[in-house]
Design a protein around this motif. Structure first.
Motif, mmCIF file in Angstrom:
data_model
loop_
_atom_site.group_PDB
_atom_site.id
_atom_site.type_symbol
_atom_site.label_atom_id
_atom_site.label_comp_id
_atom_site.label_asym_id
_atom_site.label_seq_id
_atom_site.Cartn_x
_atom_site.Cartn_y
_atom_site.Cartn_z
ATOM 1 N N ALA A 385 -26.539 22.215 16.442
ATOM 2 C CA ALA A 385 -27.249 21.936 15.198
ATOM 3 C C ALA A 385 -28.156 23.086 14.802
ATOM 4 C CB ALA A 385 -28.055 20.641 15.348
ATOM 5 N N ALA A 386 -28.856 23.682 15.773
ATOM 6 C CA ALA A 386 -29.784 24.776 15.453
ATOM 7 C C ALA A 386 -29.056 25.954 14.826
ATOM 8 C CB ALA A 386 -30.527 25.206 16.721
ATOM 9 N N ALA A 387 -27.914 26.324 15.396
ATOM 10 C CA ALA A 387 -27.159 27.453 14.845
ATOM 11 C C ALA A 387 -26.637 27.142 13.444
ATOM 12 C CB ALA A 387 -26.002 27.808 15.782
ATOM 13 N N LEU A 388 -26.225 25.910 13.199
ATOM 14 C CA LEU A 388 -25.691 25.539 11.890
ATOM 15 C C LEU A 388 -26.757 25.596 10.808
ATOM 16 C CD1 LEU A 388 -23.305 22.570 12.780
ATOM 17 C CD2 LEU A 388 -22.673 24.882 12.098
ATOM 18 N N VAL A 389 -27.920 25.027 11.080
ATOM 19 C CA VAL A 389 -28.965 25.007 10.049
ATOM 20 C C VAL A 389 -29.510 26.406 9.791
ATOM 21 C CG1 VAL A 389 -29.589 22.606 10.515
ATOM 22 C CG2 VAL A 389 -30.741 24.429 11.760
ATOM 23 N N GLU A 390 -29.582 27.222 10.824
ATOM 24 C CA GLU A 390 -30.043 28.594 10.616
ATOM 25 C C GLU A 390 -29.031 29.395 9.795
ATOM 26 O OE1 GLU A 390 -32.885 29.794 11.169
ATOM 27 O OE2 GLU A 390 -33.716 28.094 12.289
ATOM 28 N N ALA A 391 -27.750 29.204 10.081
ATOM 29 C CA ALA A 391 -26.722 29.900 9.298
ATOM 30 C C ALA A 391 -26.735 29.424 7.850
ATOM 31 C CB ALA A 391 -25.346 29.669 9.928
ATOM 32 N N ASP A 392 -26.944 28.120 7.635
ATOM 33 C CA ASP A 392 -27.011 27.590 6.280
ATOM 34 C C ASP A 392 -28.222 28.145 5.546
ATOM 35 O OD1 ASP A 392 -26.183 26.118 4.133
ATOM 36 O OD2 ASP A 392 -27.199 24.285 4.766
ATOM 37 N N ALA A 393 -29.353 28.268 6.236
ATOM 38 C CA ALA A 393 -30.554 28.820 5.600
ATOM 39 C C ALA A 393 -30.355 30.291 5.232
ATOM 40 C CB ALA A 393 -31.750 28.644 6.535
ATOM 41 N N ARG A 394 -29.734 31.066 6.125
ATOM 42 C CA ARG A 394 -29.484 32.476 5.811
ATOM 43 C C ARG A 394 -28.533 32.633 4.633
ATOM 44 N NH1 ARG A 394 -29.247 32.862 11.536
ATOM 45 N NH2 ARG A 394 -26.955 32.809 11.421
ATOM 46 N N ALA A 395 -27.494 31.791 4.595
ATOM 47 C CA ALA A 395 -26.545 31.868 3.475
ATOM 48 C C ALA A 395 -27.229 31.501 2.161
ATOM 49 C CB ALA A 395 -25.362 30.935 3.733
ATOM 50 N N ALA A 396 -28.089 30.483 2.181
ATOM 51 C CA ALA A 396 -28.786 30.093 0.964
ATOM 52 C C ALA A 396 -29.735 31.193 0.488
ATOM 53 C CB ALA A 396 -29.560 28.798 1.203
ATOM 54 N N MET A 397 -30.428 31.825 1.421
ATOM 55 C CA MET A 397 -31.326 32.911 1.048
ATOM 56 C C MET A 397 -30.547 34.104 0.490
ATOM 57 S SD MET A 397 -34.500 32.095 1.522
ATOM 58 C CE MET A 397 -35.246 33.724 1.554
ATOM 59 N N PHE A 398 -29.391 34.407 1.075
ATOM 60 C CA PHE A 398 -28.566 35.517 0.582
ATOM 61 C C PHE A 398 -28.083 35.237 -0.835
ATOM 62 C CE2 PHE A 398 -24.487 37.577 -0.105
ATOM 63 C CZ PHE A 398 -24.770 38.888 0.219
ATOM 64 N N ASN A 399 -27.595 34.019 -1.075
ATOM 65 C CA ASN A 399 -27.110 33.667 -2.412
ATOM 66 C C ASN A 399 -28.235 33.714 -3.436
ATOM 67 O OD1 ASN A 399 -24.518 33.249 -1.401
ATOM 68 N ND2 ASN A 399 -24.893 31.073 -1.009
ATOM 69 N N LEU A 400 -29.459 33.356 -3.003
ATOM 70 C CA LEU A 400 -30.592 33.381 -3.922
ATOM 71 C C LEU A 400 -31.010 34.812 -4.260
ATOM 72 C CD1 LEU A 400 -32.834 31.746 -5.397
ATOM 73 C CD2 LEU A 400 -34.195 31.943 -3.301
ATOM 74 N N GLN A 401 -31.017 35.681 -3.265
ATOM 75 C CA GLN A 401 -31.498 37.040 -3.470
ATOM 76 C C GLN A 401 -30.433 37.974 -4.028
ATOM 77 O OE1 GLN A 401 -32.972 38.183 0.378
ATOM 78 N NE2 GLN A 401 -34.657 36.694 0.345
ATOM 79 N N SER A 402 -29.165 37.532 -4.025
ATOM 80 C CA SER A 402 -28.096 38.400 -4.524
ATOM 81 C C SER A 402 -28.027 38.428 -6.042
ATOM 82 C CB SER A 402 -26.740 37.946 -3.965
ATOM 83 O OG SER A 402 -26.450 36.626 -4.399
ATOM 84 N N SER A 403 -28.816 37.597 -6.704
ATOM 85 C CA SER A 403 -28.805 37.539 -8.165
ATOM 86 C C SER A 403 -30.196 37.865 -8.692
ATOM 87 C CB SER A 403 -28.370 36.145 -8.635
ATOM 88 O OG SER A 403 -28.461 36.053 -10.046
ATOM 89 N N ASN A 404 -30.230 38.622 -9.795
ATOM 90 C CA ASN A 404 -31.515 38.962 -10.408
ATOM 91 C C ASN A 404 -32.141 37.750 -11.095
ATOM 92 O OD1 ASN A 404 -31.311 41.661 -9.612
ATOM 93 N ND2 ASN A 404 -30.151 42.206 -11.469
ATOM 94 N N LYS A 405 -31.290 36.847 -11.576
ATOM 95 C CA LYS A 405 -31.771 35.636 -12.235
ATOM 96 C C LYS A 405 -31.127 34.424 -11.550
ATOM 97 C CE LYS A 405 -32.467 37.791 -16.765
ATOM 98 N NZ LYS A 405 -32.108 37.745 -18.218
ATOM 99 N N PRO A 406 -31.666 33.996 -10.421
ATOM 100 C CA PRO A 406 -31.069 32.864 -9.702
ATOM 101 C C PRO A 406 -31.171 31.577 -10.516
ATOM 102 C CG PRO A 406 -33.212 33.437 -8.777
ATOM 103 C CD PRO A 406 -32.876 34.512 -9.761
ATOM 104 N N THR A 407 -30.168 30.768 -10.372
ATOM 105 C CA THR A 407 -30.154 29.490 -11.083
ATOM 106 C C THR A 407 -31.050 28.479 -10.386
ATOM 107 O OG1 THR A 407 -28.240 28.708 -9.809
ATOM 108 C CG2 THR A 407 -27.787 29.934 -11.840
ATOM 109 N N ALA A 408 -31.359 27.427 -11.129
ATOM 110 C CA ALA A 408 -32.196 26.373 -10.555
ATOM 111 C C ALA A 408 -31.486 25.697 -9.385
ATOM 112 C CB ALA A 408 -32.550 25.339 -11.627
ATOM 113 N N ARG A 409 -30.164 25.625 -9.462
ATOM 114 C CA ARG A 409 -29.418 24.999 -8.369
ATOM 115 C C ARG A 409 -29.503 25.845 -7.100
ATOM 116 N NH1 ARG A 409 -23.607 22.619 -9.715
ATOM 117 N NH2 ARG A 409 -25.043 21.386 -11.008
ATOM 118 N N SER A 410 -29.490 27.174 -7.243
ATOM 119 C CA SER A 410 -29.623 28.037 -6.063
ATOM 120 C C SER A 410 -31.007 27.911 -5.441
ATOM 121 C CB SER A 410 -29.351 29.492 -6.458
ATOM 122 O OG SER A 410 -28.039 29.658 -6.953
ATOM 123 N N VAL A 411 -32.012 27.824 -6.294
ATOM 124 C CA VAL A 411 -33.373 27.661 -5.782
ATOM 125 C C VAL A 411 -33.513 26.339 -5.040
ATOM 126 C CG1 VAL A 411 -35.796 27.460 -6.442
ATOM 127 C CG2 VAL A 411 -34.332 29.122 -7.596
#
Length: 500
Positions: A385-411
């Motif tokens: 579980a720890a590895a899964l949630v950490e990987a999910d958090a990193r992926a969410a942060m990457f998707n948020l920071q990869s766009s100059n104007k992140p959408t509300a859904r990404s936030v």
């Protein structure tokens, strides 16, 4: 769970795992994007610019089939794959099943079709000397025990008590991740018309022969007219164990599993009683055969109830509880005396919801003869579980920071992913869950009314449901208390399907 002063607690923060990728494409989509761009450049260098543009166009069209998704999260490629698979199934005639002495099956019995065809049933006794049925699925090396419950319901119950039940249920699910060998858990709530047999048997056994004639007449009238329009609600909890206690371990035999579960079952049922499930008991082989037989042939319900009321329960055997005939269509499933439609949950409730969010969906409905709501849980081991949630958090942060104007859904997705990681670090359990909804009618003319009823009820529950296209027979079997683990029956791994 969130609370405010004076307000009932709300529950939420359901997240769907995602992988990192540019422009919201995910890992596979990003890989296709880079590979297509690089291959187009190479084609342009060794050939002409026109060929390079054509190559880029082909990769772009293929990328659209992966990236463009409907409201249920289904990409064009997934829908096309489903349609092609259904056409192949229909051309082979695999969607039609005929059993029994006059059927096409060589063994001449009415065994279960589809995913449950190879299942086997044995009966054991636990530490309390209670008989319990053990369902074995050799293809997936799984063993399932089914627990019958009698939920108390939330009517005239204090809110504090309901909150305690919800908390106990969450703890029960979280503790399953620490139980060795548990593969999945399913909770099935079934509503069906009441035949009146149980009420008649209860009243007949308690009437005083010396009672006044007027009182006896009133009771007889109640027994005769009360069952009309009433319904029964039954709930089952199916716990699926893997034959191997750990990954890569030795697979245990049915005898070994029966002896082990005989000692573990009392503890599981005792913990389940604290969640508001009421009186719990493992289903015997006879009881489980009756449940499955009635599911495939609702017309047999009255005959089975009458036989039990007369003290002569029918002797049902596992190879004889399936339908004599079924036909799976694109969006319906015809079996014996009924027609069913099964939906799957494509999106959970958004935002925070109260504990009574599913009350109307679980309640009986006049337009649906038999309704079956099945919640599917797959506990995740605490070590993973720890590895899964950490990987999910990193992926969410990457998707948020990869766009100059992140959408509300990404936030919002990033916020939920970080909250999940924080809760898991505090000791909370992690569970994958889903839902199947099956509506059964005895007359094909009532199909439209049943579909409209489920659409309305899903809206009140803030759920997003979609009809299971091309796999109605498999979805129907998965909604039964058999403990079938669907990811083990997929030809394409779940991790790949989620990216398409």
């Amino acid at each position: 769970m969130t609370t405010t002063d004076g307000a009932p607690p709300a529950y939420g923060n359901w997240t769907k795992p995602k992988t990192a990728g540019l422009l919201g494409l995910g890992t596979i989509g990003t890989a296709i994007l880079f590979f297509g761009a690089g291959f187009s450049v190479i084609v342009t260098m060794v050939s002409t610019i026109v060929n390079g543009l054509l190559t880029a166009l082909v990769f772009g069209l293929f990328l659209l089939t992966v990236s463009v998704k409907d409201k249920h999260g289904q990409s064009l490629l997934m829908r096309a794959t489903t349609r092609v698979g259904w056409m192949a199934t229909k051309s082979k005639g695999s969607n039609i099943y005929r059993s029994g002495p006059l059927g096409r099956a060589e063994w001449g019995t009415t065994q279960l079709p589809g995913l449950a065809a190879g299942s086997r049933l044995t009966e054991w006794r636990d530490s309390y000397n209670r008989p319990f049925a053990l369902v074995q699925v050799p293809n997936t090396s799984d063993f399932t025990v089914v627990i019958g419950t009698e939920p108390d319901g939330a009517a005239l119950v204090d809110r504090e008590q309901v909150d305690v039940w919800v908390a106990e249920w969450g703890m029960w699910l979280a503790n399953l991740g620490d139980e060795p060998g548990i593969e999945a858990v399913s909770v099935t709530v079934e509503t069906a018309p009441d035949t009146g047999t149980r009420l008649r048997r209860e009243v007949s056994s308690r009437i005083d022969p010396n009672a006044p004639e007027f009182a006896r007449s009133i009771l007889n009238d109640l027994v005769e007219h009360y069952p009309a329009g009433s319904a029964t609600i039954k709930a089952y909890v199916a716990i699926t164990f893997n034959a191997a206690a750990r990954a890569g371990g030795k697979k245990r035999t049915p005898d070994e599993m029966g002896r082990e579960l005989a000692s573990r079952l009392p503890g599981l049922t005792q913990g389940l009683s604290a969640t508001g499930a009421g009186a719990t008991h493992p289903l015997s082989a006879q009881e489980l055969c009756e449940v499955i037989r009635v599911a495939y042939d609702p017309a047999a319900a009255r005959l089975i109830d009458d036989a039990n009321a007369a003290g002569e329960p029918p002797e049902l055997y596992w190879p004889e509880v399936g339908p004599t005939a079924h036909q799976a269509n694109w969006d319906t499933y015809r079996h014996d005396s009924a027609l069913s439609v099964t939906w799957m949950m494509s999106g959970g409730p958004r935002g925070n919801v109260p504990s009574s969010i599913l009350a109307r969906l679980l309640a009986p409905h006049r337009d649906v003869a038999r309704k079956r709501i099945t919640l599917l849980y797959r506990p995740i081991d605490a070590a993973k579980a720890a590895a899964l949630v950490e990987a999910d958090a990193r992926a969410a942060m990457f998707n948020l920071q990869s766009s100059n104007k992140p959408t509300a859904r990404s936030v919002t997705a990033t916020k939920y992913a970080l909250a999940t990681a924080q809760e898991e670090a505090s000791g909370a359990g992690l569970v994958n869950f889903g839902m199947l909804v099956t509506a059964t009618v005895t007359d094909a003319a009532q199909e439209a009314d049943a579909k409209a009823a489920i659409d309305s009820l899903s809206a009140t529950a803030r759920l997003r449901l979609r009809v299971v296209h091309g796999s109605q027979d498999s979805a129907f079997a998965a909604a039964l208390p058999l403990g079938l683990v669907l990811p083990k029956h997929l030809r394409i791994p779940t991790e790949v399907r989620e990216q398409l």
